[in-house]
Design a protein around this motif. Sequence first.
Motif, mmCIF file in Angstrom:
data_model
loop_
_atom_site.group_PDB
_atom_site.id
_atom_site.type_symbol
_atom_site.label_atom_id
_atom_site.label_comp_id
_atom_site.label_asym_id
_atom_site.label_seq_id
_atom_site.Cartn_x
_atom_site.Cartn_y
_atom_site.Cartn_z
ATOM 1 N N ILE A 178 0.847 -1.188 0.000
ATOM 2 C CA ILE A 178 0.000 0.000 0.000
ATOM 3 C C ILE A 178 0.883 1.238 0.000
ATOM 4 O O ILE A 178 2.031 1.202 0.462
ATOM 5 N N GLN A 179 0.345 2.342 -0.562
ATOM 6 C CA GLN A 179 1.095 3.581 -0.672
ATOM 7 C C GLN A 179 0.370 4.697 0.069
ATOM 8 O O GLN A 179 -0.865 4.713 0.153
ATOM 9 N N THR A 180 1.156 5.639 0.625
ATOM 10 C CA THR A 180 0.569 6.792 1.312
ATOM 11 C C THR A 180 -0.385 7.515 0.371
ATOM 12 O O THR A 180 -0.064 7.741 -0.802
ATOM 13 N N THR A 181 -1.570 7.894 0.883
ATOM 14 C CA THR A 181 -2.635 8.425 0.034
ATOM 15 C C THR A 181 -3.227 9.684 0.659
ATOM 16 O O THR A 181 -3.435 9.757 1.874
ATOM 17 N N ASP A 182 -3.477 10.711 -0.222
ATOM 18 C CA ASP A 182 -4.199 11.924 0.161
ATOM 19 C C ASP A 182 -5.574 11.877 -0.491
ATOM 20 O O ASP A 182 -5.662 11.794 -1.727
ATOM 21 N N LEU A 183 -6.643 11.956 0.297
ATOM 22 C CA LEU A 183 -7.999 11.943 -0.247
ATOM 23 C C LEU A 183 -8.837 13.016 0.440
ATOM 24 O O LEU A 183 -8.500 13.494 1.536
ATOM 25 N N SER A 184 -9.923 13.367 -0.245
ATOM 26 C CA SER A 184 -10.842 14.363 0.308
ATOM 27 C C SER A 184 -11.908 13.666 1.146
ATOM 28 O O SER A 184 -12.219 12.487 0.961
ATOM 29 N N ILE A 185 -12.454 14.433 2.059
ATOM 30 C CA ILE A 185 -13.564 13.929 2.869
ATOM 31 C C ILE A 185 -14.689 13.462 1.951
ATOM 32 O O ILE A 185 -14.931 14.056 0.889
ATOM 33 N N TYR A 186 -15.350 12.386 2.333
ATOM 34 C CA TYR A 186 -16.433 11.739 1.598
ATOM 35 C C TYR A 186 -15.950 10.898 0.411
ATOM 36 O O TYR A 186 -16.768 10.221 -0.213
ATOM 37 N N ASP A 187 -14.647 10.973 0.051
ATOM 38 C CA ASP A 187 -14.131 10.115 -1.025
ATOM 39 C C ASP A 187 -14.103 8.667 -0.549
ATOM 40 O O ASP A 187 -13.990 8.398 0.659
ATOM 41 N N PRO A 188 -14.169 7.704 -1.468
ATOM 42 C CA PRO A 188 -13.971 6.302 -1.094
ATOM 43 C C PRO A 188 -12.471 5.961 -1.065
ATOM 44 O O PRO A 188 -11.665 6.579 -1.755
ATOM 45 N N LEU A 189 -12.088 4.970 -0.267
ATOM 46 C CA LEU A 189 -10.711 4.468 -0.215
ATOM 47 C C LEU A 189 -10.719 2.990 -0.599
ATOM 48 O O LEU A 189 -11.530 2.218 -0.084
ATOM 49 N N PHE A 190 -9.825 2.631 -1.506
ATOM 50 C CA PHE A 190 -9.607 1.210 -1.805
ATOM 51 C C PHE A 190 -8.105 0.950 -1.759
ATOM 52 O O PHE A 190 -7.336 1.506 -2.525
ATOM 53 N N TRP A 191 -7.712 0.107 -0.785
ATOM 54 C CA TRP A 191 -6.304 -0.270 -0.659
ATOM 55 C C TRP A 191 -6.211 -1.790 -0.826
ATOM 56 O O TRP A 191 -7.060 -2.539 -0.295
ATOM 57 N N GLN B 25 6.704 -16.594 8.999
ATOM 58 C CA GLN B 25 7.130 -15.200 9.176
ATOM 59 C C GLN B 25 5.935 -14.269 9.055
ATOM 60 O O GLN B 25 4.885 -14.623 8.482
ATOM 61 N N THR B 26 6.088 -13.060 9.627
ATOM 62 C CA THR B 26 5.099 -11.992 9.507
ATOM 63 C C THR B 26 5.793 -10.767 8.920
ATOM 64 O O THR B 26 6.882 -10.391 9.371
ATOM 65 N N ILE B 27 5.159 -10.142 7.895
ATOM 66 C CA ILE B 27 5.752 -8.937 7.281
ATOM 67 C C ILE B 27 4.718 -7.828 7.285
ATOM 68 O O ILE B 27 3.503 -8.074 7.357
ATOM 69 N N TYR B 28 5.212 -6.533 7.259
ATOM 70 C CA TYR B 28 4.352 -5.365 7.403
ATOM 71 C C TYR B 28 4.561 -4.439 6.213
ATOM 72 O O TYR B 28 5.689 -4.213 5.766
ATOM 73 N N ALA B 29 3.459 -3.882 5.683
ATOM 74 C CA ALA B 29 3.501 -2.806 4.689
ATOM 75 C C ALA B 29 2.823 -1.589 5.300
ATOM 76 O O ALA B 29 1.687 -1.687 5.806
ATOM 77 N N ASN B 30 3.500 -0.440 5.290
ATOM 78 C CA ASN B 30 3.036 0.747 5.987
ATOM 79 C C ASN B 30 2.611 1.826 5.001
ATOM 80 O O ASN B 30 3.235 1.993 3.939
ATOM 81 N N ALA B 31 1.587 2.607 5.340
ATOM 82 C CA ALA B 31 1.170 3.757 4.543
ATOM 83 C C ALA B 31 0.394 4.708 5.433
ATOM 84 O O ALA B 31 -0.206 4.302 6.443
ATOM 85 N N GLU B 32 0.403 5.971 5.046
ATOM 86 C CA GLU B 32 -0.349 6.983 5.774
ATOM 87 C C GLU B 32 -1.571 7.389 4.954
ATOM 88 O O GLU B 32 -1.477 7.541 3.725
ATOM 89 N N LEU B 33 -2.714 7.565 5.600
ATOM 90 C CA LEU B 33 -3.928 8.071 4.963
ATOM 91 C C LEU B 33 -4.193 9.476 5.497
ATOM 92 O O LEU B 33 -4.274 9.685 6.707
ATOM 93 N N ARG B 34 -4.277 10.433 4.582
ATOM 94 C CA ARG B 34 -4.581 11.813 4.965
ATOM 95 C C ARG B 34 -5.943 12.165 4.362
ATOM 96 O O ARG B 34 -6.104 12.125 3.149
ATOM 97 N N VAL B 35 -6.906 12.505 5.193
ATOM 98 C CA VAL B 35 -8.249 12.895 4.751
ATOM 99 C C VAL B 35 -8.379 14.397 4.952
ATOM 100 O O VAL B 35 -8.203 14.898 6.074
ATOM 101 N N ARG B 36 -8.671 15.126 3.868
ATOM 102 C CA ARG B 36 -8.672 16.579 3.918
ATOM 103 C C ARG B 36 -10.094 17.109 3.712
ATOM 104 O O ARG B 36 -10.880 16.541 2.958
ATOM 105 N N ALA B 37 -10.372 18.293 4.329
ATOM 106 C CA ALA B 37 -11.631 19.023 4.153
ATOM 107 C C ALA B 37 -11.299 20.494 4.031
ATOM 108 O O ALA B 37 -10.762 21.099 4.976
#
Length: 1003
Positions: free
Chosen positions: A302-315, A371-383
């Motif tokens: 997954i990749q860090t994502t900038d979205l607007s309020i009320y937008d849908p998110l699909f990761w 094993q266990t592996i982690y994928a990191n990303a930030e979600l920013r929701v803007r208004a």
Amino acid sequence: EKKILFTQEPQDIMYSLNMEHSEVILNCAANGYPIPNYRWKQNGTDIDFTMSYHYRLIGGSLAISNPYKAQAIGTYQCLATNPLGTILSQKAKLQFAYIENFETKTRSTVSVLAGQGVVLLCGPPPFFGDVYYAWTFNDHPLPVQEDSRRFISQETGNLYIAKVEPSDVGNYTCFVTNMQAQKRIQGPPTPLVLRNDGVMGEYEPKIEVRFPETVQAAKGSTVKLECFALGNPVPNISWRRLDGSPLARKIEYSKSKGTIGIPNFQQEDEGSYECIAGNLRGRNIARGQLFLYAPPEWDKKIQTTDLSIYDPLFWECRASGKPIPSYVWLKNGEPIVPEERIQIENGSLVITMLNVSDSGFYQCVAENKYQTIYANAELRVRASAPDFSKNPMQKISVVQVGGDVVIECKPKASPRAMISWAKGSEMIRQSKRFFILEDGSLKIYNVTKLDAGTYTCIAMNQFGIAKTSGNLVIKERTIITVPPPQMDVTVGESIVLPCQVFHDPSIEVVFTWYLNGNVIDFQRGVPHFERIGGESVGDLMIREIQLNHSGKYVCMVETTLDNLSAVADIIVRGPPGPPSNVRIENISSTTSQLCWRPGIDNNSPIQIYTIQTRTPFSVGWLAVSTIPEILNGKMHTATVVGLNPWVEYEFRVVAGNSIGIGEPSQPSKLLRTKAAVPVVAPTTIGGGGGSQSELVITWESIPEELQNGEGFGYIIMFRPVGSLTWTKASVSSVEASKYVYRNESLIPLSPFEVKVGVYNNEGEGTLSPATIVYSGEDEPQLAPTGASVQSFSASEVDISWNSIAWNRSTGRVLGYEVLYWTEDSKETSSGKIRVSGNITTKSITGLKANTLYFATVRAYNTAGTGPSSDLVNVTTKKSPPSQAPSNIAWKLKNSKLCLNWEHVKTMENESDVLGYKILYRQNRQSKTHILETNNTSAEILVPFGEDYIIEIRTVSDGGDGSSSEKIRIPKISSKFHCDSCGLVYYAQWQKEAGKIVRCLFLL
């Protein structure tokens, strides 16, 4: 911006209780703003640093002091937190490597029959970590070496002896080394003795060491399988795969063949393996199956994502592994619980309508049992309300008439803004030409001049409204008015490819030419190519066009608004390239069959071929005759005729087309024609002369190229005239041109018929036509009579004599030889001159003046010279006067030239003056007239209208003396002349405008 990103994560650690360091450090570090705080979990439980002095933080890393096995062992995980959220690191295991000591009690004696197999148990104490087993025998410092009879299992540590021999009796000690615990321990010795109640007979193999029926192997690891059997005779161990496929070449075998290692284990190495132990008594088999396992590896993160309020998110995240990984989603380090708005399915996370509270750090966790592996990303929701500050509309947009233009409108707004457009003060409605795109930009199709103006984009959402404006400028469209045409040219011509355009005057035009896709760089001074023309003209001149200039020419016209191009195919035709692979297929004595491959035709079909040849005897390359006589362009083989036998030839082929004759091919291999009987007879047959009793025969030798083979020589045939019998001789020298036949009975000067022919190793060739040659003769026997000599001048005398009436007995006379010399010279160094035939007088010139000369005459023929005549002598005249006539005066009277000069006085050693010669000629003619006189004056009739050149010299017994300087007498006119009684040295008339100006006399 608030974010967290791990730069260091904890790794698995194996800690040795025997290590000198008393601290374990699990690394953890992250970048973030604000700077993150750290905490740790052990076995899923938060570590309370206030409750245990063993744990402390160094930055983000966890330090464990004096770790105690029972307390510190387990799985650790680092958590990094800042105001935006939390992320979890990968998990790391802390384990302790150790090995305890063997028990000290004495081992029981192992007693076996000779020939029996035996297993000596190691019985290692408790340990953790990788260990290595070795055995020693008695007091030998070196460990027991494995072979086909002895095997040490690295799984159990036991020592296996397939068939015990008397030399095996003794004490055996097991050693265990734990490298991670940094410790090596030694067990008590095990005595091995032989029983004396018999010997073990032969028996079939008994497999004592087996690999498991199921083996799980990590991808990329090295897998080792053990198999060993006891038996008598000693069993042979072999391995195979049950599916019949061969064992991989990478497999490594131990010395005993009891262990195989499969390095870099991959999917294709999976399957059933079989170990076969066999001897003369039978065989046994051990089988097992190898399965690949692989820890998870990310295929999609997954990749860090900038979205607007009320937008849908699909990761979506995807990982590969065996077994197939399962997925867990975390937000700020806590599992996400599905609800109506949030859906989780395998590796996908869907949030149908975002809220500001959904902002944070998310982690997709992929896990299987390895094993266990982690994928990191930030979600920013803007208004936010629409904002053009970071992306205003372009102030000026330029487009050409008839083109399409997109005016971008991309405000920053959350949620997405509603977009409308205005031109000037009027709102724009969508139509066939005006269309608002999905991203809010305005697209105008088929632009006209009326579309120019100011355009405004209005953006609006529930948080506010914003506007941005820009101008649309319309330019004329660029058109290629004169494109380059297709052309068909001949190499060496110079051509111009036009490329002319109509364009908006305010737009700069750049012309670029391409040849076969490559830019023609005029800045680098490319030969033959030159750009000509002005601002709207991009013509290309090609000077002396070359064959490699054929191809596709593209004139690319570029402006800031558009690109367009015109294409022309140029065909350059030239003479053909050189043919290749010229080969001699067959060669005889006079012919050779050639074949070749055509060269490139250079865009003009090959019409004719010419074959040329060169030999060591030719000057350069010469064209040769062929069959067929004319070789058209479709023929690639021909027969060369008219060759000379036994000559080394090389050939080349030249092609021609309508443009011209091309370069010749490379020469063929040098080959010699076959030998043949020579056919060219010698020419210029002659001879004669020589001594008496000799017949000398000469000819012109045959050049090497006409000798036709080895062993070349000459055949000489001769017979007396009237005889029927020929005498035959041969000369084997190829360079010979003379043959001498000697016979004492030969009559002097007898005529012989002579023929000269040729031969070589192939046989005798052609004879020349018969020629008459005379045999040798004797010198003349008679001396000339009546010799007399007379002096004519200071340098010339005449000598005469009577001819000799000769016959064969007195010797033939071909001519006479005159010898002469002075009194102080020797006869051997005298002068000599000859006359041929029956001439009986001869002038001798170039003599010294006033000198006594002696002379004699003798006859000569081919055999030599005869006796000399009686000696005669004469004294040459004195030298002619050296003084030239002087003080010459002249006058013209009508057409009569009067000359007068002083008498010349001679010196004592000079001849007296007997008279004078006047030599005169017209200036432009070479014919000289001579007038002789005994006086010192003379009159000469000269016609009007010509200049005359006159000189005077003396006449004496010694010859003519020196001449006076040349006198030029100017031409006279029949209309104008001067009469004078005096002597004139110079006279000249000057005319001006048809009148006499003056008559000048120099007296």
